[in-house]
Design a protein around this motif. Structure first.
Motif, PDB file in Angstrom:
ATOM      1  N   MET A   1       0.792  -1.063   0.050  1.00  0.00           N
ATOM      2  CA  MET A   1       0.215  -0.019  -0.100  1.00  0.00           C
ATOM      3  C   MET A   1       0.813   1.219  -0.053  1.00  0.00           C
ATOM      4  SD  MET A   1      -2.977   0.904   2.376  1.00  0.00           S
ATOM      5  CE  MET A   1      -2.344   2.252   3.527  1.00  0.00           C
ATOM      6  N   GLY A   2       1.229   1.693   1.191  1.00  0.00           N
ATOM      7  CA  GLY A   2       2.175   2.938   1.139  1.00  0.00           C
ATOM      8  C   GLY A   2       1.419   4.077   0.803  1.00  0.00           C
ATOM      9  N   LEU A   3       2.004   5.400   1.207  1.00  0.00           N
ATOM     10  CA  LEU A   3       1.263   6.687   0.993  1.00  0.00           C
ATOM     11  C   LEU A   3       1.321   7.294  -0.341  1.00  0.00           C
ATOM     12  CD1 LEU A   3       2.375   8.535   4.431  1.00  0.00           C
ATOM     13  CD2 LEU A   3       0.308   7.170   3.609  1.00  0.00           C
ATOM     14  N   SER A   4       2.058   6.394  -1.215  1.00  0.00           N
ATOM     15  CA  SER A   4       1.932   6.870  -2.696  1.00  0.00           C
ATOM     16  C   SER A   4       0.618   6.837  -3.384  1.00  0.00           C
ATOM     17  CB  SER A   4       2.976   6.344  -3.576  1.00  0.00           C
ATOM     18  OG  SER A   4       3.717   5.315  -3.234  1.00  0.00           O
ATOM     19  N   ASP A   5      -0.155   6.273  -2.823  1.00  0.00           N
ATOM     20  CA  ASP A   5      -1.506   5.926  -3.416  1.00  0.00           C
ATOM     21  C   ASP A   5      -2.641   6.914  -3.104  1.00  0.00           C
ATOM     22  OD1 ASP A   5      -0.761   3.406  -4.708  1.00  0.00           O
ATOM     23  OD2 ASP A   5      -1.396   2.339  -2.966  1.00  0.00           O
ATOM     24  N   PHE A   6      -2.361   7.824  -2.299  1.00  0.00           N
ATOM     25  CA  PHE A   6      -2.941   8.817  -1.612  1.00  0.00           C
ATOM     26  C   PHE A   6      -2.632  10.327  -1.971  1.00  0.00           C
ATOM     27  CE2 PHE A   6      -3.090   4.956   1.052  1.00  0.00           C
ATOM     28  CZ  PHE A   6      -4.445   4.718   1.180  1.00  0.00           C
ATOM     29  N   PRO A   7      -3.604  11.143  -1.911  1.00  0.00           N
ATOM     30  CA  PRO A   7      -3.027  12.551  -2.217  1.00  0.00           C
ATOM     31  C   PRO A   7      -2.341  13.083  -1.074  1.00  0.00           C
ATOM     32  CG  PRO A   7      -5.415  12.451  -2.049  1.00  0.00           C
ATOM     33  CD  PRO A   7      -4.993  10.827  -1.937  1.00  0.00           C
ATOM     34  N   VAL A   8      -1.519  14.135  -1.222  1.00  0.00           N
ATOM     35  CA  VAL A   8      -0.847  14.944  -0.159  1.00  0.00           C
ATOM     36  C   VAL A   8      -1.243  16.407  -0.141  1.00  0.00           C
ATOM     37  CG1 VAL A   8       1.176  15.225  -1.769  1.00  0.00           C
ATOM     38  CG2 VAL A   8       1.477  15.117   0.944  1.00  0.00           C
ATOM     39  N   ARG A   9      -1.267  16.803   0.923  1.00  0.00           N
ATOM     40  CA  ARG A   9      -1.557  18.358   0.735  1.00  0.00           C
ATOM     41  C   ARG A   9      -0.375  19.001   1.623  1.00  0.00           C
ATOM     42  NH1 ARG A   9      -7.212  19.993   3.778  1.00  0.00           N
ATOM     43  NH2 ARG A   9      -8.011  18.848   1.660  1.00  0.00           N
ATOM     44  N   ALA A  10       0.040  20.266   1.301  1.00  0.00           N
ATOM     45  CA  ALA A  10       0.976  21.057   1.825  1.00  0.00           C
ATOM     46  C   ALA A  10       0.309  21.896   2.754  1.00  0.00           C
ATOM     47  CB  ALA A  10       1.619  22.016   1.085  1.00  0.00           C
ATOM     48  N   SER A  11       0.996  22.019   4.221  1.00  0.00           N
ATOM     49  CA  SER A  11       0.531  22.721   5.235  1.00  0.00           C
ATOM     50  C   SER A  11       1.608  23.754   5.896  1.00  0.00           C
ATOM     51  CB  SER A  11       0.074  21.731   6.461  1.00  0.00           C
ATOM     52  OG  SER A  11      -1.024  21.018   5.971  1.00  0.00           O
ATOM     53  N   ILE A  12       1.238  24.862   5.907  1.00  0.00           N
ATOM     54  CA  ILE A  12       2.177  25.914   6.258  1.00  0.00           C
ATOM     55  C   ILE A  12       1.694  26.603   7.521  1.00  0.00           C
ATOM     56  CG2 ILE A  12       3.196  28.196   5.722  1.00  0.00           C
ATOM     57  CD1 ILE A  12       2.983  27.314   2.904  1.00  0.00           C
ATOM     58  N   GLY A  13       2.322  26.461   8.566  1.00  0.00           N
ATOM     59  CA  GLY A  13       2.005  27.012  10.271  1.00  0.00           C
ATOM     60  C   GLY A  13       2.415  28.707  10.047  1.00  0.00           C
ATOM     61  N   VAL A  14       1.390  29.509  10.499  1.00  0.00           N
ATOM     62  CA  VAL A  14       1.768  30.703  10.723  1.00  0.00           C
ATOM     63  C   VAL A  14       1.310  31.350  12.243  1.00  0.00           C
ATOM     64  CG1 VAL A  14       1.159  31.225   8.354  1.00  0.00           C
ATOM     65  CG2 VAL A  14      -0.595  31.508   9.936  1.00  0.00           C
ATOM     66  N   THR A  15       2.036  32.590  12.532  1.00  0.00           N
ATOM     67  CA  THR A  15       1.615  33.146  13.928  1.00  0.00           C
ATOM     68  C   THR A  15       0.341  33.805  13.880  1.00  0.00           C
ATOM     69  OG1 THR A  15       3.215  34.798  13.415  1.00  0.00           O
ATOM     70  CG2 THR A  15       4.013  32.984  14.432  1.00  0.00           C
ATOM     71  N   ASP A  16      -0.168  34.606  12.825  1.00  0.00           N
ATOM     72  CA  ASP A  16      -1.447  35.377  12.872  1.00  0.00           C
ATOM     73  C   ASP A  16      -1.973  35.031  11.427  1.00  0.00           C
ATOM     74  OD1 ASP A  16      -3.204  37.538  12.280  1.00  0.00           O
ATOM     75  OD2 ASP A  16      -1.760  38.985  13.295  1.00  0.00           O
ATOM     76  N   ILE A  17      -3.177  34.258  11.479  1.00  0.00           N
ATOM     77  CA  ILE A  17      -3.901  33.806  10.519  1.00  0.00           C
ATOM     78  C   ILE A  17      -4.505  34.962   9.447  1.00  0.00           C
ATOM     79  CG2 ILE A  17      -6.301  33.623  11.720  1.00  0.00           C
ATOM     80  CD1 ILE A  17      -4.898  31.627   8.887  1.00  0.00           C
ATOM     81  N   HIS A  18      -4.836  36.131  10.295  1.00  0.00           N
ATOM     82  CA  HIS A  18      -5.333  37.501   9.526  1.00  0.00           C
ATOM     83  C   HIS A  18      -4.173  37.978   8.707  1.00  0.00           C
ATOM     84  CE1 HIS A  18      -9.096  36.776  11.554  1.00  0.00           C
ATOM     85  NE2 HIS A  18      -8.363  36.746  12.719  1.00  0.00           N
ATOM     86  N   ARG A  19      -3.137  38.264   9.172  1.00  0.00           N
ATOM     87  CA  ARG A  19      -2.196  38.807   8.401  1.00  0.00           C
ATOM     88  C   ARG A  19      -1.636  37.653   7.457  1.00  0.00           C
ATOM     89  NH1 ARG A  19       4.016  39.144  11.388  1.00  0.00           N
ATOM     90  NH2 ARG A  19       3.447  37.037  11.465  1.00  0.00           N
ATOM     91  N   ALA A  20      -1.790  36.381   7.586  1.00  0.00           N
ATOM     92  CA  ALA A  20      -1.349  35.251   6.556  1.00  0.00           C
ATOM     93  C   ALA A  20      -2.489  35.488   5.543  1.00  0.00           C
ATOM     94  CB  ALA A  20      -1.259  34.018   7.094  1.00  0.00           C
ATOM     95  N   VAL A  21      -3.795  35.756   5.805  1.00  0.00           N
ATOM     96  CA  VAL A  21      -4.793  35.641   4.909  1.00  0.00           C
ATOM     97  C   VAL A  21      -4.555  37.095   3.774  1.00  0.00           C
ATOM     98  CG1 VAL A  21      -7.053  36.119   4.466  1.00  0.00           C
ATOM     99  CG2 VAL A  21      -6.625  34.479   6.109  1.00  0.00           C
ATOM    100  N   ASN A  22      -4.205  37.923   4.410  1.00  0.00           N
ATOM    101  CA  ASN A  22      -3.693  39.255   3.700  1.00  0.00           C
ATOM    102  C   ASN A  22      -2.491  38.858   2.569  1.00  0.00           C
ATOM    103  OD1 ASN A  22      -5.548  40.989   4.908  1.00  0.00           O
ATOM    104  ND2 ASN A  22      -3.852  41.529   6.146  1.00  0.00           N
ATOM    105  N   PHE A  23      -1.721  38.043   3.069  1.00  0.00           N
ATOM    106  CA  PHE A  23      -0.628  37.690   1.977  1.00  0.00           C
ATOM    107  C   PHE A  23      -1.047  36.569   0.972  1.00  0.00           C
ATOM    108  CE2 PHE A  23       2.666  34.500   0.853  1.00  0.00           C
ATOM    109  CZ  PHE A  23       3.731  35.547   0.287  1.00  0.00           C
ATOM    110  N   TYR A  24      -1.724  35.594   1.657  1.00  0.00           N
ATOM    111  CA  TYR A  24      -2.109  34.099   0.430  1.00  0.00           C
ATOM    112  C   TYR A  24      -3.227  34.734  -0.352  1.00  0.00           C
ATOM    113  CZ  TYR A  24       1.304  31.387   2.812  1.00  0.00           C
ATOM    114  OH  TYR A  24       2.315  30.920   3.462  1.00  0.00           O
TER     115      TYR A  24
END
Length: 131
Positions: A1-24
């Motif tokens: 099986m392994g994980l190659s059969d499944f989708p992967v999603r990138a995750s980025i941790g930030v200290t302030d979601i509102h400031r990050a939303v302005n950027f992203y």
């Protein structure tokens, strides 16, 4: 099986979601696909669709500036995307020894070109093309 059969999603941790939303959303132009809690913070997480994949951006007290690349976008027209991002307010950092041109674009190992931008927490994002 392994994980190659499944989708992967990138995750980025930030200290302030509102400031990050302005950027992203404001600078990168990503459209919000979803919103939810993160680390007990109501509305502290966002998901974005990007070219058939997903990106998580979430507020967390353990976020820190990742100096190595955390996500890479592969584009057809690097110059067009670079110009759009600069007009939106993105800054392209300079790195010693990478051969960046006056706009911050460097040759990519194996061919093509690449540039980097950083989010407000210093997380490094790459944009590259085969051109």
């Amino acid at each position: 099986m392994g994980l190659s059969d499944f989708p992967v999603r990138a995750s980025i941790g930030v200290t302030d979601i509102h400031r990050a939303v302005n950027f992203y959303e404001g600078i990168l132009g990503l459209e919000k696909a979803g919103e939810g809690p993160s680390a007990g913070i109501e509305g502290g997480g966002r998901t974005y669709r990007a070219g058939g994949t997903m990106l998580n951006v979430f507020e967390t007290p353990t976020a820190g500036g990742a100096k190595s690349t955390v996500a890479t976008w592969y584009v057809d027209d690097l110059d067009f995307v670079l110009n759009e991002l600069i007009q939106a307010g993105a800054e392209v950092p300079r790195y010693d020894g990478l051969g960046q041109d006056e706009r911050g674009v460097a040759p990519r190992a194996g061919g093509g070109r690449i540039f980097w931008i950083a989010d407000p927490d210093g997380n490094t994002i790459a944009v590259e093309a085969d051109e």
